[in-house]
Enzyme design. Structure first.
Site, PDB file in Angstrom:
ATOM      1  N   LYS A 117       1.629  -1.661  62.187  1.00  0.00           N
ATOM      2  CA  LYS A 117       0.186  -1.437  62.090  1.00  0.00           C
ATOM      3  C   LYS A 117      -0.146  -0.018  61.671  1.00  0.00           C
ATOM      4  O   LYS A 117      -1.153   0.197  60.998  1.00  0.00           O
ATOM      5  CB  LYS A 117      -0.510  -1.801  63.402  1.00  0.00           C
ATOM      6  CG  LYS A 117      -0.421  -3.287  63.679  1.00  0.00           C
ATOM      7  CD  LYS A 117      -1.592  -3.839  64.458  1.00  0.00           C
ATOM      8  CE  LYS A 117      -1.524  -5.361  64.413  1.00  0.00           C
ATOM      9  NZ  LYS A 117      -2.287  -6.024  65.463  1.00  0.00           N
ATOM     10  N   LYS A 199       4.437 -16.225  58.563  1.00  0.00           N
ATOM     11  CA  LYS A 199       3.598 -16.888  59.550  1.00  0.00           C
ATOM     12  C   LYS A 199       2.138 -16.995  59.111  1.00  0.00           C
ATOM     13  O   LYS A 199       1.586 -16.044  58.569  1.00  0.00           O
ATOM     14  CB  LYS A 199       3.670 -16.062  60.850  1.00  0.00           C
ATOM     15  CG  LYS A 199       3.687 -16.891  62.093  1.00  0.00           C
ATOM     16  CD  LYS A 199       3.880 -16.007  63.298  1.00  0.00           C
ATOM     17  CE  LYS A 199       2.820 -16.340  64.316  1.00  0.00           C
ATOM     18  NZ  LYS A 199       2.932 -15.596  65.554  1.00  0.00           N
ATOM     19  N   LYS A 202      -4.499 -15.387  61.044  1.00  0.00           N
ATOM     20  CA  LYS A 202      -5.958 -15.457  61.009  1.00  0.00           C
ATOM     21  C   LYS A 202      -6.550 -14.294  60.234  1.00  0.00           C
ATOM     22  O   LYS A 202      -7.685 -14.345  59.804  1.00  0.00           O
ATOM     23  CB  LYS A 202      -6.531 -15.518  62.425  1.00  0.00           C
ATOM     24  CG  LYS A 202      -6.269 -14.311  63.268  1.00  0.00           C
ATOM     25  CD  LYS A 202      -6.973 -14.449  64.608  1.00  0.00           C
ATOM     26  CE  LYS A 202      -6.405 -13.434  65.583  1.00  0.00           C
ATOM     27  NZ  LYS A 202      -7.057 -13.477  66.871  1.00  0.00           N
TER      28      LYS A 202
END
Ligand code: TRP
Length: 333
Positions: A117, A199, A202
């Site tokens: 991140k 994966k 969202k």
């Protein structure tokens, strides 16, 4: 619900960012639902965690409401479970500070999510992003949690939570329950429809056809599944050499409760078009009723906000006790 000593405690949380994807529904929420009868479950909207990324104050409230409504619409019973919003229970922030003092900078620096991140958000590598796993440890440890159902990507954070609990207990006696990590065997990894090596997410931005979002209209769901990548073999079979088809089989199997071998038999001799339509119909059959209930809940913000109160109160009751025990252990007066 109060915590019943004979039952194990389950805690999990989801960030109110974006609209949950089918992958989150299958990998997390279906699992949460399966646990609600056997365990005392707490399901949290982790709105404190989500502000490590800037949120628009005008829409953030509705994002929090949306996830709460999705939890309920997806079948988590607010009577059976404690469903609540993290910031409504101040003990999460309070314990988090304390646990920071029992966590090493070296440990946090090794977290792969932090490394990923901070690379992704170079302009905002804030201390919250660094301390994120400590807040997560506080979430879990406040409730004497035995089991934490999460995806594989959260394993490292929960191992750290275990280490913090063990470290604290070594100094002060048995205060915290050391939580076990519960990673679902099937469905934990629903992959992107256009790129079945990664994966489903969202926070998909690159290609919206990769993810089915829980609030996608039925025709959008069907069309995204029709466009899903497969292969040239034209046989509906599960196998490592067939990531696209295997992913669709997993989705079908999870949504309908059919085993993979039974699903393979069901689609024997059928072409991919037929198979993809069937997966689409299965997805719509599951998601449409959830969407209808979601819309009903979101149509009355006042009633929805009122629904959040009992969960927050029950959580607070438990969390306050734990915080008091921690304060006493440390020697606060
Ligand atoms: N970090 C988790 C995620 O991004 C969300 C989360 C926060 C969580 N607190 C938790 C999960 C406690 C399990 C238990 O998916």
């Amino acid at each position: 619900m109060s915590i019943d000593k004979s039952k194990k405690v389950v805690f999990s949380g989801i960030q109110p960012s974006g609209i949950p994807a089918l992958g989150n529904y299958i990998g997390a929420m279906m699992n949460f639902k399966a646990l609600q009868d056997e365990y005392d479950c707490l399901y949290c909207v982790v709105d404190l965690h989500a502000i490590t990324v800037r949120r628009d104050p005008k829409t953030y409230g509705d994002q929090i409401r949306r996830l709460f409504a999705i939890y309920v619409a997806a079948g988590l019973d607010p009577e059976k479970n404690i469903i609540f919003v993290q910031s409504h229970v101040p003990a999460h922030s309070q314990l988090s500070w304390i646990l920071n003092c029992y966590t090493y900078v070296g440990e946090l620096g090794r977290m792969t999510q932090f490394k990923d991140k901070s690379r992704k958000h170079e302009e905002n590598v804030n201390a919250g992003l660094f301390n994120y796993p400590v807040l997560q440890a506080a979430d879990v440890l406040l409730y004497g949690t035995h089991l934490v159902p999460v995806g594989q990507d959260q394993k490292q954070h929960l191992e750290l939570a275990r280490d913090i609990a063990i470290r604290f207990n070594k100094v002060y006696g048995k205060i915290f329950t050391v939580p076990e990590i519960l990673i679902p065997k099937v469905g934990a990894r629903i992959m992107k429809l256009q790129d079945p090596f990664h994966k489903m997410d969202k926070s998909e931005v690159e290609n919206l056809n990769n993810s089915i979002f829980l609030l996608d209209e039925p025709d959008v769901i069907i069309s995204k599944l029709r466009k899903a990548v497969t292969d040239s073999e034209a046989v509906v079979r599960y196998g490592e050499d067939k990531p696209g088809v295997s992913n669709l089989l997993t989705i079908y199997s999870c949504l309908t409760g059919t085993s993979i071998p039974d699903a393979e038999r069901e689609f024997e001799g059928k072409n991919y078009g037929f198979f993809k339509n069937a997966v689409g119909e299965a997805a719509v059959a599951v998601l449409e009723p959830i969407q209808n209930e979601y819309k009903r809940l979101m149509s009355d913000r006042g009633a929805l906000d009122a629904m959040m109160k009992p969960g927050a109160e029950k959580a607070e009751g438990i969390a306050k006790n734990m915080l008091k025990r921690v304060h006493d252990a440390i020697g606060f007066i």
